[in-house]
Write a protein that holds these residues in place. Structure first.
Motif, PDB file in Angstrom:
ATOM      1  N   ARG A  10      -2.161  -2.128  -2.477  1.00 30.88           N
ATOM      2  CA  ARG A  10      -1.203  -0.738  -3.292  1.00 30.88           C
ATOM      3  C   ARG A  10      -0.383  -1.047  -1.799  1.00 30.88           C
ATOM      4  O   ARG A  10      -0.522  -1.108  -0.994  1.00 30.88           O
ATOM      5  N   ALA A  43       3.381   0.128   0.069  1.00 34.56           N
ATOM      6  CA  ALA A  43       2.953   1.377   0.841  1.00 34.56           C
ATOM      7  C   ALA A  43       3.937   2.304   0.500  1.00 34.56           C
ATOM      8  O   ALA A  43       4.165   3.299   0.236  1.00 34.56           O
ATOM      9  N   HIS A  44       5.189   0.856  -0.804  1.00 34.91           N
ATOM     10  CA  HIS A  44       6.107   2.102  -0.903  1.00 34.91           C
ATOM     11  C   HIS A  44       5.974   2.385  -2.227  1.00 34.91           C
ATOM     12  O   HIS A  44       6.414   3.640  -1.908  1.00 34.91           O
ATOM     13  N   ARG A  45       5.589   1.200  -3.808  1.00 34.79           N
ATOM     14  CA  ARG A  45       5.661   2.505  -4.451  1.00 34.79           C
ATOM     15  C   ARG A  45       4.178   2.689  -5.462  1.00 34.79           C
ATOM     16  O   ARG A  45       4.025   2.811  -6.303  1.00 34.79           O
ATOM     17  N   ASN A  46       3.471   1.880  -4.088  1.00 32.53           N
ATOM     18  CA  ASN A  46       1.959   1.781  -4.805  1.00 32.53           C
ATOM     19  C   ASN A  46       1.666   0.664  -5.926  1.00 32.53           C
ATOM     20  O   ASN A  46       1.038   1.327  -6.831  1.00 32.53           O
ATOM     21  N   ALA A  47       3.037  -0.171  -6.149  1.00 24.77           N
ATOM     22  CA  ALA A  47       2.842  -0.516  -7.034  1.00 24.77           C
ATOM     23  C   ALA A  47       1.218  -1.981  -6.384  1.00 24.77           C
ATOM     24  O   ALA A  47       1.290  -2.196  -5.076  1.00 24.77           O
ATOM     25  N   PRO A  48       0.495  -2.589  -7.448  1.00 23.66           N
ATOM     26  CA  PRO A  48      -0.455  -3.477  -6.877  1.00 23.66           C
ATOM     27  C   PRO A  48       0.241  -4.577  -6.705  1.00 23.66           C
ATOM     28  O   PRO A  48      -0.049  -4.951  -7.059  1.00 23.66           O
ATOM     29  N   ALA A  56       5.673  -7.194  -6.259  1.00 24.23           N
ATOM     30  CA  ALA A  56       6.389  -7.554  -7.115  1.00 24.23           C
ATOM     31  C   ALA A  56       7.397  -7.287  -7.877  1.00 24.23           C
ATOM     32  O   ALA A  56       8.249  -7.113  -8.917  1.00 24.23           O
ATOM     33  N   TYR A  57       7.205  -5.200  -7.262  1.00 20.85           N
ATOM     34  CA  TYR A  57       8.556  -4.045  -8.273  1.00 20.85           C
ATOM     35  C   TYR A  57      10.386  -4.546  -6.798  1.00 20.85           C
ATOM     36  O   TYR A  57      10.486  -4.994  -7.629  1.00 20.85           O
ATOM     37  N   HIS A  58      10.371  -4.310  -5.880  1.00 22.56           N
ATOM     38  CA  HIS A  58      11.164  -4.449  -4.389  1.00 22.56           C
ATOM     39  C   HIS A  58      11.010  -5.458  -3.763  1.00 22.56           C
ATOM     40  O   HIS A  58      12.160  -5.094  -3.130  1.00 22.56           O
ATOM     41  N   GLY A  59       9.689  -6.072  -3.604  1.00 27.67           N
ATOM     42  CA  GLY A  59      10.052  -7.084  -2.745  1.00 27.67           C
ATOM     43  C   GLY A  59       9.821  -6.976  -1.745  1.00 27.67           C
ATOM     44  O   GLY A  59      10.050  -7.957  -0.428  1.00 27.67           O
ATOM     45  N   TRP A  60       8.786  -6.707  -1.146  1.00 24.74           N
ATOM     46  CA  TRP A  60       8.128  -6.152   0.225  1.00 24.74           C
ATOM     47  C   TRP A  60       7.447  -6.860   0.492  1.00 24.74           C
ATOM     48  O   TRP A  60       6.187  -6.925  -0.819  1.00 24.74           O
ATOM     49  N   VAL A 120      11.715  -5.594   3.914  1.00 22.56           N
ATOM     50  CA  VAL A 120      12.235  -4.098   2.670  1.00 22.56           C
ATOM     51  C   VAL A 120      13.252  -4.674   2.863  1.00 22.56           C
ATOM     52  O   VAL A 120      14.900  -4.475   3.150  1.00 22.56           O
ATOM     53  N   THR A 133       4.150   3.984   8.887  1.00 25.74           N
ATOM     54  CA  THR A 133       4.023   4.032   7.886  1.00 25.74           C
ATOM     55  C   THR A 133       3.796   3.120   6.644  1.00 25.74           C
ATOM     56  O   THR A 133       3.933   3.687   5.292  1.00 25.74           O
ATOM     57  N   ARG A 134       4.711   1.396   7.144  1.00 24.57           N
ATOM     58  CA  ARG A 134       4.574   1.210   5.830  1.00 24.57           C
ATOM     59  C   ARG A 134       3.277  -0.044   6.223  1.00 24.57           C
ATOM     60  O   ARG A 134       3.459  -1.109   5.452  1.00 24.57           O
ATOM     61  N   PHE A 156      14.064  -7.702  -8.054  1.00 26.42           N
ATOM     62  CA  PHE A 156      12.826  -8.634  -7.715  1.00 26.42           C
ATOM     63  C   PHE A 156      12.522  -8.960  -9.276  1.00 26.42           C
ATOM     64  O   PHE A 156      11.708  -9.863  -9.364  1.00 26.42           O
ATOM     65  N   MET A 192       5.359  -2.710 -15.069  1.00 29.85           N
ATOM     66  CA  MET A 192       5.365  -2.253 -13.913  1.00 29.85           C
ATOM     67  C   MET A 192       5.032  -1.158 -13.366  1.00 29.85           C
ATOM     68  O   MET A 192       4.093  -0.729 -13.168  1.00 29.85           O
ATOM     69  N   TYR A 220       3.332   7.487  -0.942  1.00 26.83           N
ATOM     70  CA  TYR A 220       4.409   6.346  -1.264  1.00 26.83           C
ATOM     71  C   TYR A 220       5.029   6.432  -0.234  1.00 26.83           C
ATOM     72  O   TYR A 220       5.317   7.438   0.798  1.00 26.83           O
ATOM     73  N   THR A 221       6.054   5.152   0.729  1.00 27.70           N
ATOM     74  CA  THR A 221       6.536   5.709   1.690  1.00 27.70           C
ATOM     75  C   THR A 221       7.993   5.477   1.019  1.00 27.70           C
ATOM     76  O   THR A 221       8.176   4.302   0.514  1.00 27.70           O
TER      77      THR A 221
END
Lengths: 349, 349, 349
Positions: free
Chosen positions: B57, B59-64, B78-82, B93, B104-105, C171, C295, C311-312
């Motif tokens: 999960r 930490a950002h938007r809970n994408a697997p 895969a969502y925002h590239g963290w 980030v 927190t991240r 991404f 997504m 979320y963070t």
């Protein structure tokens, strides 16, 4: 309508009653799984051929006993081979040195009876029933009988109300049953006793639509009664003239709260040969059933989605509330013989 | 049996333990999703090729995170590239002006280890394990090893009991394993220590049925032990005469409460060539497994439908209760080295 | 982020608002079933052709009214033929001798309006809306408009954040939208008023990737704004040089907590003919949408599996928190005209 109107579901669970578990011919050599009032049951035949009904759960590791086999009139679990007799007593534990019989190894037994071509089960385990299963009407000379079993996704009450409800036929079964012709004002005489309620329709014209035209091409005087008999029997009777007689008895089994099995016996006598009437009526009856089953499912979906029923009734809902009250009394075991109750209403058909 | 008999489910969640997450060869370039004790995990290999396990999960938007990719030994969402390193620390980030690393991240990290061809994960995040993963037996000269992974829809306890239960083989696997032949009275010596329990069968005849006839056509003295090793290992050992030796080690992973993954290593030596035994035994073993998996699923269905287990046990249930007590102690972290405990029982096979 | 971070779901149910129920052309002769904020609705046209929206449940036996038919501008239930007018008043009970109209036989009515090619419904029954539906931008001369309706399995908030989030495009839509090219530091000016929030990007280079190359092969100055307008509108505006203008307005309908319907209007003007741009961009847009929908579904699955969001956020999440706060205020009906609020942030794209 009380219980029905304020958000609950009209589910009555009458346990001190006999229900059809399966047809006699469905229960042969091997055990059969059935559900009544949500209770999983296994049916099998004892050494004397008589049907037996146990809770469908081995006392050992809870495997469904219906996966097992009949071993000389005993039911053998498929997992470890424990054997039960017709009374639910464990009589063999393979491998065990010592006695198999022990109270903790018993499985609850439900009274079972074979009658009128059905295996009936009493829905209360380990109890001696004070009543007998309902006796189905027998075909007299000149009558034809057709039997059919179908299932609907609805409460017992909704299925019963649907089976005995005249007003919906003109809409849900438009063209097939009652049509959109001229309106006649008729009367319904409702009679309720301790264990049944009946509506007798007076002055009803011959049903219109395809079904009516087939059974009585020449019209004639109609006698029509709709009857509910506790715990779960719906009966519709039609006489058209002196020649035509139809008696449709539907013995319902509450499988789960929202699943009801209907065992219908259709007895009829017309001036045409039985095979011919059957040939013509069967597809019509099937279509009517499919329309009813479809609507009952959509009704169930809706009440579940809304979290409960939000019904309102009128005088035209002749039997629904009466059926509900009888069911709730029977559920509470308050079946004291009440005084007969009568009332007459008018309706336009 | 206590916890098992009064309506609960025999689910023990031993978290301070190593479980097989996947096979070494299943984890290559791209991240892999697995579940242990209901916890979704993502596995990936760090820059040194060592396996790493994080909570699946972002930490950002809970994408697997398992939808992402491996970017030079870092796991990229895969969502925002963290991007996360092997310790679960967010190291990039995209778009952010400033430092990426921040408590927190972070994503919870589970200890991971590669051993005996498996990727093992410790089911407690961010903790230093005091124990090591179980070491699988190695094939000596003359031995053949076969590995298989399968999944059953049952609790860990039900799967373990099934794997180490002799009595059911004569019924569920009738004809394949043990048969319906003559009964022999044998003894079982049960020995329990802090982290394992073993049943040694004395006086057992050569297994009948197809499997027995294949592995030991000439009969002979049988040495047979069934062993449970905490947290989740079932081991069955057979010696028939001096030539034949079978050691079946099943390392179980509790995927969810009612889903268990079995990683079996079958080591054997017979007088026939390994490939031939394998050719003959594999379809038999597969059929046995399918029967077990089918029964375990039906058992799970039943206990869930009834809202809990309602078990009763006899002396013949040699290991079930012992396994359960060890699991419950381990779950409560009470693994104080107990004194050795022995008992002998008789049973008919 | 508060509500989002502590385990709840970012679900805001703004009921005093207009939502698109369906396209004008979807509502013709027969009734149409739609859901808004989890409420099942039936839409039909009255005798004047104006749309009407009722709770999709017959007052009688709770059959879905959407199974029925339009009878001269009245809605007729398929089960017993009860008829309702545009105000939800029962005007006919077939069979009933006497008056049909009665308060208990009414069905809740939701204000409905036809505007900009959509049928809009106000999500609060039996109330007089104080606001009007959102007015979609109209295409000026030289503009082409494309409309599309799609559905995603996510909360309204997640869908809105996704629609107005720039960082994920590099991404999730790698190669299609923004690329992995050189990084530019740009600024975003965020302006929030009582009912909307907007991010204006300053210094942004022409989008890379396929989409960018098509709409503006020669590069040029970019003006880019992302806008959220209460209750559920996401608007993305691009100007590239003086010739190219794109305005994508997505009117969202919260169907259920985790299901959102997106009604997109894409207005554009480029130096190429509209049909050509449409021909090239449509497959690209469809692929972008599929990636987003996939997504969002996986994100929804994850937050539900974990029992809540965890979320963070960073500065780069330019609009998410603002949208959430506006939604929560609107849900609580606290839409007092607030002072305008501005802030500027830096980000690398």
């Amino acid at each position: 309508m009380n219980q029905e109107s304020n958000g609950g579901f009209s589910v009555a669970r009458v346990t001190r009653a006999w229900y059809v578990a399966c047809g006699s011919r469905e229960l042969r050599g091997e055990p059969v799984a059935r559900k009544i009032l949500g209770i999983p049951l296994v049916l099998f035949r004892g050494p004397d051929g008589k049907p037996s009904a146990l809770l469908d759960r081995c006392a050992h590791r809870n495997a469904p006993l219906s996966l097992g086999r009949s071993a000389g009139g005993r039911l053998e679990c498929a997992y470890h081979g424990w054997q039960y007799n017709a009374a639910g007593v464990c009589v063999k534990v393979p491998g065990l040195v010592g006695e198999a019989e022990k109270t903790t190894r018993e499985v609850p037994r439900f009274p079972a009876r074979e009658q009128d071509g059905f295996v009936w089960v009493y829905a209360m385990p380990d109890e001696n029933p004070a009543v007998e299963p309902y006796r189905l009407p027998k075909p007299d000379r000149g009558y034809t009988e057709v039997r059919r079993t179908v299932e609907v996704e609805s409460t017992l009450h909704a299925a019963l109300e649907n089976a005995l409800d005249m007003p919906h036929t003109a809409f849900l079964h438009k063209g097939l049953f009652r049509g959109a012709g001229r309106t006649h004002r008729i009367r319904a005489r409702v009679t309720r006793s301790a264990a049944q309620v009946e509506a007798e329709y007076i002055g009803e014209p011959r049903p219109e639509g395809l079904a009516g035209r087939i059974v009585s091409p020449s019209g004639g005087v109609v006698t029509h009664s709709d009857r509910f008999i506790l715990p779960s029997i719906a009966q519709v009777e039609y006489r058209l003239g002196s020649e035509n007689h139809f008696l449709i008895t539907t013995v319902c089994t509450p499988v789960e709260d929202f699943r009801t099995r209907l065992h219908a016996s259709i007895l009829f006598r017309t001036r045409f040969p039985g095979w011919l009437v059957r040939l013509i009526l069967e597809p019509v009856a099937l279509r009517i059933f499919r329309q009813d089953a479809g609507m009952l499912k959509r009704q169930s979906d809706a009440v579940r989605r809304f979290g409960g029923e939000h019904y309102t009734s009128t005088e035209v809902d002749v039997l629904g509330l009466q059926i509900w009250q009888l069911l709730k009394r029977a559920e509470a075991d308050e079946l004291t013989p009440s005084e007969e109750w009568k009332r007459e209403i008018e309706l336009d058909v």
